[in-house]
Scaffold this active site. Structure first.
Site, PDB file in Angstrom:
ATOM      1  N   CYS A 270       0.802  -1.245  -0.044  1.00 59.83           N
ATOM      2  CA  CYS A 270      -0.012   0.208   0.000  1.00 59.83           C
ATOM      3  C   CYS A 270       0.753   1.218  -0.094  1.00 59.83           C
ATOM      4  CB  CYS A 270      -0.999  -0.186   1.259  1.00 59.83           C
ATOM      5  SG  CYS A 270      -1.884   1.794   1.337  1.00 59.83           S
TER       6      CYS A 270
ATOM      7  N   HIS B 204      -9.456  -4.002   0.006  1.00 57.14           N
ATOM      8  CA  HIS B 204      -8.585  -3.164   0.182  1.00 57.14           C
ATOM      9  C   HIS B 204      -8.659  -1.794   0.402  1.00 57.14           C
ATOM     10  CE1 HIS B 204      -4.076  -2.153   0.607  1.00 57.14           C
ATOM     11  NE2 HIS B 204      -4.466  -1.225   0.288  1.00 57.14           N
ATOM     12  N   GLU B 205      -9.321  -1.360  -0.966  1.00 63.31           N
ATOM     13  CA  GLU B 205      -9.656  -0.107  -1.244  1.00 63.31           C
ATOM     14  C   GLU B 205     -10.446   0.512  -0.499  1.00 63.31           C
ATOM     15  OE1 GLU B 205      -7.199   1.539  -2.564  1.00 63.31           O
ATOM     16  OE2 GLU B 205      -6.137   0.296  -3.214  1.00 63.31           O
TER      17      GLU B 205
ATOM     18  N   HIS C 213      -9.855   1.254   3.151  1.00 66.10           N
ATOM     19  CA  HIS C 213      -9.267   2.799   3.261  1.00 66.10           C
ATOM     20  C   HIS C 213     -10.615   3.678   3.700  1.00 66.10           C
ATOM     21  CE1 HIS C 213      -5.130   2.854   2.446  1.00 66.10           C
ATOM     22  NE2 HIS C 213      -5.341   1.882   1.364  1.00 66.10           N
TER      23      HIS C 213
END
Length: 184
Positions: free
Chosen positions: A108, A150-151, A154
């Site tokens: 990342c 994953h995104e 965020h």
């Protein structure tokens, strides 16, 4: 020509650890400008599966990502079955389909010196919106599902390091990946 692109915010920045604000439609001129800046930052990166607004200091729920049909990457990402061209989603969310999970390595830009082994759902149902407010839904499996999770994390103020089973220095991870991708 874009103005100078923003830097990635430091790992300890509050924007990375708090949930992002959701968009309302129609988008404001500032929203459009910010979304375009995120896309320019994504386009400027050489090896980037995805980016989220908070990574460049935007406190809004926007992600951009792509999973291409790359034969070399498939040598490293055995679960690369679903692909998606460059896509931008606003207000993304997902729900697991089933309980199957898989461990794989992630990196990342918000945690530049570390890669982590992270357990994620192998199949998800996603919901998001495009720039004009049209709802997007679908199912993703494998590596594509991992990138979306994953995104989306965020957007929810979660870094992969909080889910990592173990970590390694990024240079070791890159060497491992390069070796796997060079194999026949």
């Amino acid at each position: 020509m874009h103005a100078k692109l923003p830097e990635y915010v430091p790992t300890e920045s509050a924007v990375l650890h708090n949930a992002a604000e959701r968009f309302t439609f129609p988008l404001t001129a500032e929203d459009v400008k910010n979304i375009n800046t995120l896309e320019a930052k994504y386009d400027a990166e050489e090896n980037c599966a995805g980016l989220a607004g908070p990574q460049i200091g935007l406190k809004k729920a926007v992600i951009i990502f792509a999973v291409k049909d790359d034969p070399d990457l498939k040598k490293f990402r055995k679960d690369l079955v679903d692909t998606m061209p460059k896509t931008m989603w606003l207000n993304p969310s997902y729900e697991p389909i089933g309980q199957d999970m898989a461990e794989d390595w992630e990196g990342c830009f918000s945690v530049p010196d570390v890669a982590g082994l992270v357990k994620r759902y192998t199949k998800i149902q996603y919901t998001a919106f495009d720039k004009i407010g049209k709802k997007i839904t679908g199912i993703a499996t494998g590596f594509l599902a991992r990138v979306i999770q994953h995104e989306t994390d965020h957007i929810n103020g979660v870094l992969f390091t909080s889910k990592a089973i173990k970590t390694m220095p990024m240079d070791e991870y890159r060497a491992m990946r390069k070796k796997a991708m060079a194999a026949n």
